[in-house]
Motif scaffolding. Structure first.
Motif, PDB file in Angstrom:
ATOM      1  N   ALA A 104      -8.183   4.180   7.404  1.00 28.53           N
ATOM      2  CA  ALA A 104      -9.478   3.488   7.416  1.00 28.53           C
ATOM      3  C   ALA A 104      -9.542   2.367   6.383  1.00 28.53           C
ATOM      4  O   ALA A 104     -10.552   1.698   6.275  1.00 28.53           O
TER       5      ALA A 104
ATOM      6  N   SER B 140      -1.698   6.034   2.257  1.00 28.59           N
ATOM      7  CA  SER B 140      -3.022   5.417   2.344  1.00 28.59           C
ATOM      8  C   SER B 140      -3.747   5.838   3.605  1.00 28.59           C
ATOM      9  O   SER B 140      -3.140   6.016   4.660  1.00 28.59           O
ATOM     10  N   ALA B 141      -5.049   5.952   3.479  1.00 31.40           N
ATOM     11  CA  ALA B 141      -5.875   6.294   4.646  1.00 31.40           C
ATOM     12  C   ALA B 141      -5.841   5.146   5.642  1.00 31.40           C
ATOM     13  O   ALA B 141      -5.817   3.977   5.268  1.00 31.40           O
TER      14      ALA B 141
ATOM     15  N   LYS C 207       0.858  -1.179   0.000  1.00 36.09           N
ATOM     16  CA  LYS C 207       0.000   0.000   0.000  1.00 36.09           C
ATOM     17  C   LYS C 207       0.892   1.227   0.000  1.00 36.09           C
ATOM     18  O   LYS C 207       2.024   1.186   0.494  1.00 36.09           O
TER      19      LYS C 207
ATOM     20  N   GLN D 121      -9.213   2.690   3.026  1.00 33.96           N
ATOM     21  CA  GLN D 121      -9.728   3.122   1.732  1.00 33.96           C
ATOM     22  C   GLN D 121      -8.579   3.301   0.751  1.00 33.96           C
ATOM     23  O   GLN D 121      -8.184   4.410   0.440  1.00 33.96           O
ATOM     24  N   CYS D 122      -8.010   2.205   0.298  1.00 28.75           N
ATOM     25  CA  CYS D 122      -6.850   2.344  -0.565  1.00 28.75           C
ATOM     26  C   CYS D 122      -6.733   1.165  -1.525  1.00 28.75           C
ATOM     27  O   CYS D 122      -7.471   0.196  -1.436  1.00 28.75           O
TER      28      CYS D 122
ATOM     29  N   ASP E 290      -8.119  -3.786  -4.756  1.00 27.36           N
ATOM     30  CA  ASP E 290      -8.739  -3.063  -3.643  1.00 27.36           C
ATOM     31  C   ASP E 290      -8.292  -3.733  -2.345  1.00 27.36           C
ATOM     32  O   ASP E 290      -8.493  -4.929  -2.150  1.00 27.36           O
ATOM     33  N   SER E 291      -7.715  -2.966  -1.447  1.00 25.23           N
ATOM     34  CA  SER E 291      -7.202  -3.545  -0.202  1.00 25.23           C
ATOM     35  C   SER E 291      -8.308  -4.124   0.674  1.00 25.23           C
ATOM     36  O   SER E 291      -8.051  -4.999   1.494  1.00 25.23           O
ATOM     37  N   LYS E 292      -9.531  -3.648   0.498  1.00 28.84           N
ATOM     38  CA  LYS E 292     -10.646  -4.163   1.305  1.00 28.84           C
ATOM     39  C   LYS E 292     -11.161  -5.505   0.774  1.00 28.84           C
ATOM     40  O   LYS E 292     -11.914  -6.186   1.445  1.00 28.84           O
TER      41      LYS E 292
END
Length: 69
Positions: free
Chosen positions: A20, A17-18, A13, A22-23, A38-40
């Motif tokens: 939270a 990166s945020a 990342k 969101q990255c 998407d990291s999520k």
């Protein structure tokens, strides 16, 4: 390693990166291409760009070509 098997690539990342989550994550593990995910959703889809095109995109972001957020 085939382009269909990205299980052994190393993801990272941005240090910006945020916190939270969101990255996006990118990989420098493959020659000539830059996979992005998407990291999520690490098991989700991966976009694969030619490394030179992804580098040009990052350079454009750095100089503000797309405006500010």
């Amino acid at each position: 390693m085939s382009m269909n098997d990205l299980s052994n690539v190393t993801w990272r990342k941005s240090s910006y990166s945020a916190q939270a989550g969101q990255c996006i994550e990118v990989s420098d593990s493959l020659s000539g291409v830059t996979p992005v995910r998407d990291s999520k959703d690490p098991a989700g889809p991966v976009l694969v760009f030619p490394a030179s095109e992804f580098a040009a995109f990052i350079d454009a972001v750095r100089v503000g070509e797309f405006g500010t957020v």
